[in-house]
Design an enzyme around this catalytic site. Structure first.
Site, PDB file in Angstrom:
ATOM      1  CE  LYS A   4      40.709  41.146  41.847  1.00  0.00           C
ATOM      2  NZ  LYS A   4      40.143  40.570  43.096  1.00  0.00           N
ATOM      3  CG  ASP A  48      35.747  35.442  44.790  1.00  0.00           C
ATOM      4  OD1 ASP A  48      36.042  36.428  45.490  1.00  0.00           O
ATOM      5  OD2 ASP A  48      34.587  35.154  44.477  1.00  0.00           O
ATOM      6  CD  GLU A  85      37.171  38.525  42.411  1.00  0.00           C
ATOM      7  OE1 GLU A  85      37.090  39.686  42.848  1.00  0.00           O
ATOM      8  OE2 GLU A  85      37.706  37.608  43.035  1.00  0.00           O
TER       9      GLU A  85
END
Length: 317
Positions: A28, A30, A172
């Site tokens: 994921k 950032d 993240e």
């Protein structure tokens, strides 16, 4: 061949980490979510809310030269890396710039990268109904990676180990995506799920802001102690139910004071109603901003077992 439509990106729901034979797992990132429109000799970058970001990131203005199937729409994140990891603080600094000379200079000093993870249109054709696994294969065929654009890599099945590895590297979190799923623009779907790595803190409620309508509780203004003084840590406006928000507001109105209980940023001062710093609440958050404020905090409840003096300020991370 269709004319490329203006779309909003597909969104994810939240989940705890898991393994699955039917999913892939990827970082994921950032950054700023972005749909890149590649047509002819032009690249246009749109944020998730449809804002044109192209002028903010001139180093990404020639992505069309790295994709061999224009007209195309690619989904990804604009990321600025520092020491090998995404830095949202560095990205925010870039995003706030307005002077073209400063933007141009910084694009060389701290260049952004477009991390691409999906394709919506290829060769002018809608490919959103293809299964995700096929769209991933198509990405590998049409994108020539370089310093401006890279393809997000993924693993299959082992979501738990991959999540642990990402957390260990200070990332993240992880995205889990169903292998046979289609792309649903503008929709939040359980086909995509996010595993976010969060931290926890207990902080002092020093004030509150009303909701956008001027009624109800909008957010809590938070502080923590550093060297015997309360310092601003940000504000939290999610995580409480409507009933809990009403109860919090009723209690906070009884604690209102005229003087400031801590120094808040100028843009927050006018909207903040200060209260006696007596209540402690627990929050989850991802990390801190460059200024030391909490990023993506979520309210988790009042801590009646803690005194305000037991709540140290969160250090910048």
């Amino acid at each position: 061949m269709e004319v490329l439509p203006l779309l909003r990106p597909m969104l994810a729901t939240s989940s705890k980490p898991y393994n699955s034979d039917g999913h892939l797992f990827e970082v994921k990132w950032d950054g700023y979510r972005c749909l890149s429109y590649l047509e002819g000799n032009t690249t246009v970058l749109y944020s998730r809310n449809g804002i044109d970001l192209t002028a903010k990131f001139p180093e990404l203005a020639r992505l069309h030269e790295k994709v061999n199937s224009a007209p195309a729409i690619l989904d990804g994140e604009i990321v600025v890396f520092e020491e090998g990891k995404p830095s949202f603080a560095a990205l925010q600094s870039r995003g706030r710039m307005k002077d073209l000379k400063t933007i141009g200079r910084t694009s060389l000093e701290r260049p952004a990268v477009f991390v691409v993870f999906d394709v919506l249109y290829s060769g002018g054709e809608n490919v959103m109904d293809l299964p995700l696994v096929n769209r991933k294969e198509l990405l590998e065929e049409i994108v020539t990676g370089n310093e401006e654009i890279v393809i997000s890599q993924f693993v299959k099945k082992d979501g738990l180990d991959f999540y642990s590895a990402c957390v260990a590297q200070g990332l993240e979190g992880v995205m889990a995506k169903k292998l046979d799923s289609s792309y649903l623009p503008g929709r939040r779907s359980p086909y995509w799920q996010k595993f976010r790595h969060t931290r926890e803190a207990d902080l002092v409620i020093c004030g509150y802001q009303q909701g956008s309508s001027g009624r109800g509780l909008g957010s809590l203004v938070l502080g923590g102690y550093r060297d015997g003084m309360l310092v601003y840590q940000g504000k939290v406006g999610t995580g409480f139910s409507e009933q809990e928000a009403g109860a919090l507001l009723e209690g906070l109105r009884k604690l209102e004071v005229a003087e400031e209980t801590l120094k808040v940023p100028r843009e927050e001062k006018r909207r903040t109603i200060f209260v006696r710093p007596l209540l402690v609440c627990s929050v989850e958050y991802l990390t801190t901003t460059n200024e030391g404020f909490l990023r993506h905090p979520v309210y988790r409840g009042i801590r009646r077992d803690k005194t305000p003096e037991e709540c140290p300020a969160v250090e910048r991370q």
